[in-house]
Scaffold this active site. Sequence first.
Site, PDB file in Angstrom:
ATOM      1  N   SER A   1       0.831  -1.213   0.000  1.00  0.00           N
ATOM      2  CA  SER A   1       0.000   0.000   0.000  1.00  0.00           C
ATOM      3  C   SER A   1       0.859   1.255   0.000  1.00  0.00           C
ATOM      4  O   SER A   1       1.992   1.244   0.466  1.00  0.00           O
ATOM      5  CB  SER A   1      -0.906   0.006   1.229  1.00  0.00           C
ATOM      6  OG  SER A   1      -1.575  -1.226   1.357  1.00  0.00           O
TER       7      SER A   1
HETATM    8  N1  SAH Z   1      -0.229  -4.307   3.954  1.00  0.00           N
HETATM    9  C1  SAH Z   1       0.201  -5.095   2.842  1.00  0.00           C
HETATM   10  C2  SAH Z   1      -0.789  -4.958   1.730  1.00  0.00           C
HETATM   11  C3  SAH Z   1      -0.844  -6.139   0.875  1.00  0.00           C
HETATM   12  S1  SAH Z   1      -2.131  -6.094  -0.322  1.00  0.00           S
HETATM   13  C4  SAH Z   1       1.591  -4.665   2.419  1.00  0.00           C
HETATM   14  O1  SAH Z   1       2.027  -3.603   2.855  1.00  0.00           O
HETATM   15  O2  SAH Z   1       2.267  -5.385   1.673  1.00  0.00           O
HETATM   16  C5  SAH Z   1      -3.451  -6.888   0.519  1.00  0.00           C
HETATM   17  C6  SAH Z   1      -3.215  -8.312   0.930  1.00  0.00           C
HETATM   18  O3  SAH Z   1      -4.433  -8.806   1.455  1.00  0.00           O
HETATM   19  C7  SAH Z   1      -2.813  -9.260  -0.195  1.00  0.00           C
HETATM   20  O4  SAH Z   1      -1.597  -9.853   0.119  1.00  0.00           O
HETATM   21  C8  SAH Z   1      -3.955 -10.279  -0.226  1.00  0.00           C
HETATM   22  O5  SAH Z   1      -3.531 -11.587  -0.543  1.00  0.00           O
HETATM   23  C9  SAH Z   1      -4.477 -10.203   1.189  1.00  0.00           C
HETATM   24  N2  SAH Z   1      -5.829 -10.697   1.399  1.00  0.00           N
HETATM   25  C10 SAH Z   1      -6.948 -10.518   0.644  1.00  0.00           C
HETATM   26  N3  SAH Z   1      -7.996 -11.172   1.189  1.00  0.00           N
HETATM   27  C11 SAH Z   1      -7.533 -11.751   2.339  1.00  0.00           C
HETATM   28  C12 SAH Z   1      -8.114 -12.592   3.341  1.00  0.00           C
HETATM   29  N4  SAH Z   1      -9.413 -12.969   3.304  1.00  0.00           N
HETATM   30  N5  SAH Z   1      -7.325 -13.013   4.359  1.00  0.00           N
HETATM   31  C13 SAH Z   1      -6.014 -12.668   4.428  1.00  0.00           C
HETATM   32  N6  SAH Z   1      -5.404 -11.913   3.503  1.00  0.00           N
HETATM   33  C14 SAH Z   1      -6.147 -11.462   2.469  1.00  0.00           C
END
Ligand code: SAH
Length: 270
Positions: free
Chosen positions: A112
């Site tokens: 993000s």
């Molecule tokens: N805060 C993270 C953002 C990653 S993007 C960073 O800084 O890298 C959002 C993430 O949410 C993705 O990796 C995706 O796989 C995860 N995600 C989506 N649905 C989810 C769920 N039901 N449970 C756990 N993770 C989930």
Amino acid sequence: MSAARPPRFPLALDQMGRTGTPAKPRETLRPQRHLHEAAKDAARHTLPQGLGLDSVQVRQRMVQRLRAEGIRCEPVFAAMEQVHRHLFVDTALAIQAYEDTSLPIGHGQTISKPSVVARMIELLFDGAAARASGHLGSTLEIGTGCGYQTALLARLARRVVSIERLRPLFDKATANLAAWRFDHVRLVYGDGMLGHAPNAPYDSLIAAAGGDELPGAWLDQLAVGGRLVAPMHRSGGRGQVLVVVDRRESGLVRTEHESVHFVPLKSGIV
Ligand code: SAH
């Protein structure tokens, strides 16, 4: 300093005045220099001269820009000044790590934008329990991704449980966070839509993926005085907004904030 070191241009003029040694302007002024050499130089200087990606000044500059955008949350700024964001992205993208941009982390997901991460954590700090204690308390993060936000939360919360549903990203975050040996951070490979009951209730809950509605488990696992911050689709389908839910003695209170754009919240594990 070595006497053999060539003097800089103003010194050369001074030297010429004192010693009569003729300056060699062609060494300093090279108007016919090949363009491709200049382009190579420019590419080398995408960071302020003298600053490497490890420099604290690079992180401080990022924080200054977030302050200028109106974010007011000193604890998250202190954490951002400590955590090296470029170590969480691929080497080829590291040069962009301190810009306010989301970057691909593989598997169709993104790290993000720093401004969105800071804003969501700012909102968490405004919850009743966090205001009373000055920290985020017991925190649940949904969507570990590469683990950057987890590393920030680790500095701001008493305990962090972070859930990721994609195995390769869970592994990547585990590797990225290993060096810190955080005792109070637990990474979980699982479906974050179910929350994580074993460590509930949580004072803070933050989601990095957005769905159509808030999973009931998140609300159930929120402590009294606790606050949840998550992206959610606006009713009527016009994009996403940040939704804040506070659990008060009297029940749940929900407010909507600015528009955002997050990857989708999906159920199940992969
Ligand atoms: N805060 C993270 C953002 C990653 S993007 C960073 O800084 O890298 C959002 C993430 O949410 C993705 O990796 C995706 O796989 C995860 N995600 C989506 N649905 C989810 C769920 N039901 N449970 C756990 N993770 C989930």
